[in-house]
Motif scaffolding. Structure first.
Motif, PDB file in Angstrom:
ATOM      1  N   GLY A  64      24.294   5.521 -14.994  1.00  0.00           N
ATOM      2  CA  GLY A  64      23.280   6.119 -16.054  1.00  0.00           C
ATOM      3  C   GLY A  64      23.560   5.637 -17.182  1.00  0.00           C
ATOM      4  O   GLY A  64      24.442   5.836 -18.104  1.00  0.00           O
ATOM      5  N   ASP A  65      22.374   6.540 -18.329  1.00  0.00           N
ATOM      6  CA  ASP A  65      22.540   6.406 -19.661  1.00  0.00           C
ATOM      7  C   ASP A  65      24.041   6.817 -20.446  1.00  0.00           C
ATOM      8  O   ASP A  65      24.538   6.116 -20.861  1.00  0.00           O
ATOM      9  CB  ASP A  65      21.663   7.594 -20.629  1.00  0.00           C
ATOM     10  N   LYS A  66      24.676   7.576 -19.576  1.00  0.00           N
ATOM     11  CA  LYS A  66      26.397   8.222 -20.044  1.00  0.00           C
ATOM     12  C   LYS A  66      27.136   7.658 -19.679  1.00  0.00           C
ATOM     13  O   LYS A  66      28.183   6.884 -20.409  1.00  0.00           O
ATOM     14  CB  LYS A  66      26.936   9.806 -20.076  1.00  0.00           C
ATOM     15  N   GLU A  67      27.291   6.340 -18.634  1.00  0.00           N
ATOM     16  CA  GLU A  67      27.962   6.241 -18.332  1.00  0.00           C
ATOM     17  C   GLU A  67      28.114   4.394 -18.359  1.00  0.00           C
ATOM     18  O   GLU A  67      28.581   3.710 -17.672  1.00  0.00           O
ATOM     19  CB  GLU A  67      27.991   5.650 -16.190  1.00  0.00           C
ATOM     20  N   GLU A  68      27.437   3.950 -17.973  1.00  0.00           N
ATOM     21  CA  GLU A  68      26.517   2.233 -18.501  1.00  0.00           C
ATOM     22  C   GLU A  68      27.464   1.763 -19.752  1.00  0.00           C
ATOM     23  O   GLU A  68      28.130   0.374 -19.371  1.00  0.00           O
ATOM     24  CB  GLU A  68      25.478   1.823 -18.430  1.00  0.00           C
ATOM     25  N   LEU A  69      28.025   2.359 -20.915  1.00  0.00           N
ATOM     26  CA  LEU A  69      28.948   1.571 -21.863  1.00  0.00           C
ATOM     27  C   LEU A  69      29.525   1.727 -21.190  1.00  0.00           C
ATOM     28  O   LEU A  69      30.569   0.258 -21.804  1.00  0.00           O
ATOM     29  CB  LEU A  69      27.987   2.395 -22.840  1.00  0.00           C
ATOM     30  N   PHE A  85      23.459  -7.174 -14.023  1.00  0.00           N
ATOM     31  CA  PHE A  85      22.646  -6.594 -14.303  1.00  0.00           C
ATOM     32  C   PHE A  85      22.314  -4.519 -14.445  1.00  0.00           C
ATOM     33  O   PHE A  85      20.959  -4.765 -14.050  1.00  0.00           O
ATOM     34  CB  PHE A  85      21.367  -6.517 -15.043  1.00  0.00           C
ATOM     35  N   SER A  86      22.513  -3.389 -15.502  1.00  0.00           N
ATOM     36  CA  SER A  86      22.451  -2.193 -15.082  1.00  0.00           C
ATOM     37  C   SER A  86      21.756  -2.114 -16.100  1.00  0.00           C
ATOM     38  O   SER A  86      21.911  -2.057 -17.659  1.00  0.00           O
ATOM     39  CB  SER A  86      23.740  -1.575 -15.020  1.00  0.00           C
ATOM     40  N   HIS A  87      20.186  -0.980 -15.606  1.00  0.00           N
ATOM     41  CA  HIS A  87      19.331  -0.445 -16.905  1.00  0.00           C
ATOM     42  C   HIS A  87      18.930   1.419 -16.451  1.00  0.00           C
ATOM     43  O   HIS A  87      18.930   0.535 -14.870  1.00  0.00           O
ATOM     44  CB  HIS A  87      18.725  -1.272 -17.834  1.00  0.00           C
ATOM     45  N   VAL A  88      18.213   1.152 -17.448  1.00  0.00           N
ATOM     46  CA  VAL A  88      17.851   2.879 -17.568  1.00  0.00           C
ATOM     47  C   VAL A  88      16.275   3.321 -16.960  1.00  0.00           C
ATOM     48  O   VAL A  88      15.988   4.729 -16.799  1.00  0.00           O
ATOM     49  CB  VAL A  88      18.281   4.068 -17.740  1.00  0.00           C
ATOM     50  N   LEU A 141      25.842  -6.984 -18.265  1.00  0.00           N
ATOM     51  CA  LEU A 141      24.854  -7.151 -19.102  1.00  0.00           C
ATOM     52  C   LEU A 141      24.139  -5.478 -18.634  1.00  0.00           C
ATOM     53  O   LEU A 141      24.178  -5.223 -17.674  1.00  0.00           O
ATOM     54  CB  LEU A 141      23.825  -8.004 -18.997  1.00  0.00           C
ATOM     55  N   ILE A 142      23.900  -4.884 -20.340  1.00  0.00           N
ATOM     56  CA  ILE A 142      23.267  -3.602 -19.851  1.00  0.00           C
ATOM     57  C   ILE A 142      22.313  -3.390 -21.512  1.00  0.00           C
ATOM     58  O   ILE A 142      22.552  -4.324 -22.036  1.00  0.00           O
ATOM     59  CB  ILE A 142      24.001  -2.038 -20.253  1.00  0.00           C
ATOM     60  N   ALA A 143      21.555  -2.615 -21.379  1.00  0.00           N
ATOM     61  CA  ALA A 143      20.118  -2.419 -22.591  1.00  0.00           C
ATOM     62  C   ALA A 143      20.252  -1.669 -22.977  1.00  0.00           C
ATOM     63  O   ALA A 143      19.402  -1.030 -23.218  1.00  0.00           O
ATOM     64  CB  ALA A 143      19.353  -3.530 -21.991  1.00  0.00           C
ATOM     65  N   PRO A 144      21.427  -1.102 -23.692  1.00  0.00           N
ATOM     66  CA  PRO A 144      21.121   0.669 -24.240  1.00  0.00           C
ATOM     67  C   PRO A 144      20.197   0.451 -25.317  1.00  0.00           C
ATOM     68  O   PRO A 144      20.206  -0.478 -26.056  1.00  0.00           O
ATOM     69  CB  PRO A 144      23.036   0.949 -24.009  1.00  0.00           C
ATOM     70  N   SER A 145      20.170   1.629 -25.814  1.00  0.00           N
ATOM     71  CA  SER A 145      18.972   1.923 -26.883  1.00  0.00           C
ATOM     72  C   SER A 145      20.062   2.462 -28.231  1.00  0.00           C
ATOM     73  O   SER A 145      21.519   1.916 -27.790  1.00  0.00           O
ATOM     74  CB  SER A 145      18.875   3.846 -26.995  1.00  0.00           C
ATOM     75  N   VAL A 146      19.383   1.346 -29.404  1.00  0.00           N
ATOM     76  CA  VAL A 146      20.257   1.307 -30.550  1.00  0.00           C
ATOM     77  C   VAL A 146      21.654   2.190 -30.399  1.00  0.00           C
ATOM     78  O   VAL A 146      22.232   2.832 -30.919  1.00  0.00           O
ATOM     79  CB  VAL A 146      19.561   0.979 -31.720  1.00  0.00           C
ATOM     80  N   THR A 147      20.324   3.756 -30.846  1.00  0.00           N
ATOM     81  CA  THR A 147      21.886   4.737 -31.438  1.00  0.00           C
ATOM     82  C   THR A 147      22.295   5.155 -30.572  1.00  0.00           C
ATOM     83  O   THR A 147      23.300   6.017 -30.766  1.00  0.00           O
ATOM     84  CB  THR A 147      20.083   6.432 -31.212  1.00  0.00           C
ATOM     85  N   LYS A 148      22.342   4.540 -29.666  1.00  0.00           N
ATOM     86  CA  LYS A 148      24.180   5.177 -28.681  1.00  0.00           C
ATOM     87  C   LYS A 148      25.205   4.277 -28.725  1.00  0.00           C
ATOM     88  O   LYS A 148      26.043   4.369 -27.768  1.00  0.00           O
ATOM     89  CB  LYS A 148      23.394   4.748 -27.457  1.00  0.00           C
ATOM     90  N   PRO A 192      17.417  -1.778 -11.938  1.00  0.00           N
ATOM     91  CA  PRO A 192      17.250  -0.834 -12.391  1.00  0.00           C
ATOM     92  C   PRO A 192      17.235   1.044 -12.195  1.00  0.00           C
ATOM     93  O   PRO A 192      17.618   1.068 -11.837  1.00  0.00           O
ATOM     94  CB  PRO A 192      15.529  -1.203 -12.443  1.00  0.00           C
ATOM     95  N   SER A 193      16.619   1.535 -13.348  1.00  0.00           N
ATOM     96  CA  SER A 193      15.864   3.585 -13.508  1.00  0.00           C
ATOM     97  C   SER A 193      17.398   3.593 -12.529  1.00  0.00           C
ATOM     98  O   SER A 193      17.218   4.825 -11.400  1.00  0.00           O
ATOM     99  CB  SER A 193      15.114   2.997 -12.124  1.00  0.00           C
ATOM    100  N   SER A 194      18.608   3.041 -13.387  1.00  0.00           N
ATOM    101  CA  SER A 194      20.146   4.058 -13.396  1.00  0.00           C
ATOM    102  C   SER A 194      20.180   4.197 -11.540  1.00  0.00           C
ATOM    103  O   SER A 194      21.173   4.707 -11.603  1.00  0.00           O
ATOM    104  CB  SER A 194      19.284   5.874 -13.944  1.00  0.00           C
TER     105      SER A 194
END
Length: 342
Positions: free
Chosen positions: A85-90, A46-49, A100-107, A79-81
């Protein structure tokens, strides 16, 4: 009959042959095969930023605790990337490098334009209305619309409603925005929102917003109470309008290949753990935003104005061009379901 008289040599040969047979698999030599519970557990990364102290971070810990009670899973949190990071997790999720990831909806807008729904101004009547939409059939449908992309939604994790701040003047009616420039998280709907109000906009990374406000690159921004508080925007923003005009939320996603590898019992364990974690996340997000609002009020650094229902209706009318432009791309059914949530 021929008799071998060198018995010590015969004994030595027998020992050597026995050792050779053992090395070929006849005994317990070499590396031991995995045994016990660890051999049966399914690893979930489970990765998140964000930090573990945030609602998202605490909910991830709760999910781990709940799922591991079954004895069938081992959940590894990053946690904490720490991992991506934000750009790679998807992309990492789509490749099943994490589960598992939990990105911002806008991503997610680039995959499914309907996720722009959270940016549509004054769409949700309240936080609870947003939660009811997320938990309802259209919210679940939207969350699961990423399945053709190899991703499956498991839960909505709200962050909170957005409110306007700026350094120039009180913002009480649509015409007050004319000539001001605002920081946005992304383009599209948010650019159109400020354009309809006669204001300019500029996309600026979250970590650079304070400096942009401080050096007057932009006059204002929109954010949750907790972000306004913890990012110390009150030091560089004199006015805040309690508008709750948009949202900053997350979606917890898993990889479809991983999900389809689970049996029905394991999927239920996963879903139950996620539901428990989601309840905690919402509770913490609500509490943190309420606490931050009190901090902002008590600091005396900002002049705070709360929109009346009459004010709100004036903004809804002024922002109709946003709906004219984006309703078809998002889906009228999603918009209507969100608007009718109570």
């Amino acid at each position: 009959m021929k008799i071998f008289r060198n018995k010590p040599l015969l004994i030595l040969l027998a020992v050597v042959m026995a050792a050779a047979l053992t090395g070929c698999g006849g005994g317990g030599g070499g590396e031991k095969a995995p045994s016990g519970d660890s051999a049966k557990k399914i690893t979930v990364k489970f990765s998140h930023v964000v930090a573990e102290t945030t609602p998202k971070g605490q909910a991830a810990i709760k999910f781990k605790e709940e799922l591991e009670k079954s004895g069938q899973f081992e959940v590894q949190l990053f946690p904490s990337s720490q991992l991506y990071g934000d750009k790679e997790e998807l992309e990492a999720l789509k490749a099943n490098n994490v589960q598992l990831i939990a990105p911002s909806v806008t991503k997610l807008v680039g995959f499914v334009p309907a996720f722009q729904l959270v940016d549509m101004p004054f769409l949700f009547a309240s936080d609870q209305a947003a939660y009811n939409f997320y938990d309802g059939p259209k919210g679940q449908e939207l969350m699961n619309s990423l399945e053709p992309q190899g991703m499956l939604g498991l839960g909505w994790w709200p962050n909170g409603s957005k409110h306007f701040t700026n350094s120039k003047k009180p913002l009480k009616k649509p015409e007050d925005f004319k000539g001001l420039k605002f920081r946005t998280q992304s383009g599209g709907v948010l650019d159109e929102q400020f354009k309809s109000l006669g204001a300019g906009s500029q996309t600026i990374a979250f970590g650079e917003v304070y400096q942009a406000l401080n050096n007057k690159t932009v006059d204002g921004q929109e954010n949750t109470f907790n972000n306004i508080d913890t990012q110390k925007y009150a030091e560089v923003q004199k006015y805040m309008t309690i508008s709750a005009h948009g949202r900053l939320d997350y979606v917890v996603l898993t990889n479809t290949t991983f999900w389809n590898s689970l049996n029905d019992e394991q999927k239920k364990l996963f879903t139950d753990a996620m539901n428990t974690a989601s309840q905690l996340e919402r509770q913490m997000a609500d509490e943190l935003n309420a606490k931050s609002f009190e901090t902002l009020k008590n600091s005396g650094k900002m002049e705070i104005y709360t929109l009346t229902e009459e004010d709100r209706q004036a903004f809804i009318k002024a922002l109709q061009p946003v709906y004219d432009k984006y309703t078809e791309a998002i889906g009228k059914d999603y918009i209507e379901a969100a608007r009718n949530s109570k």
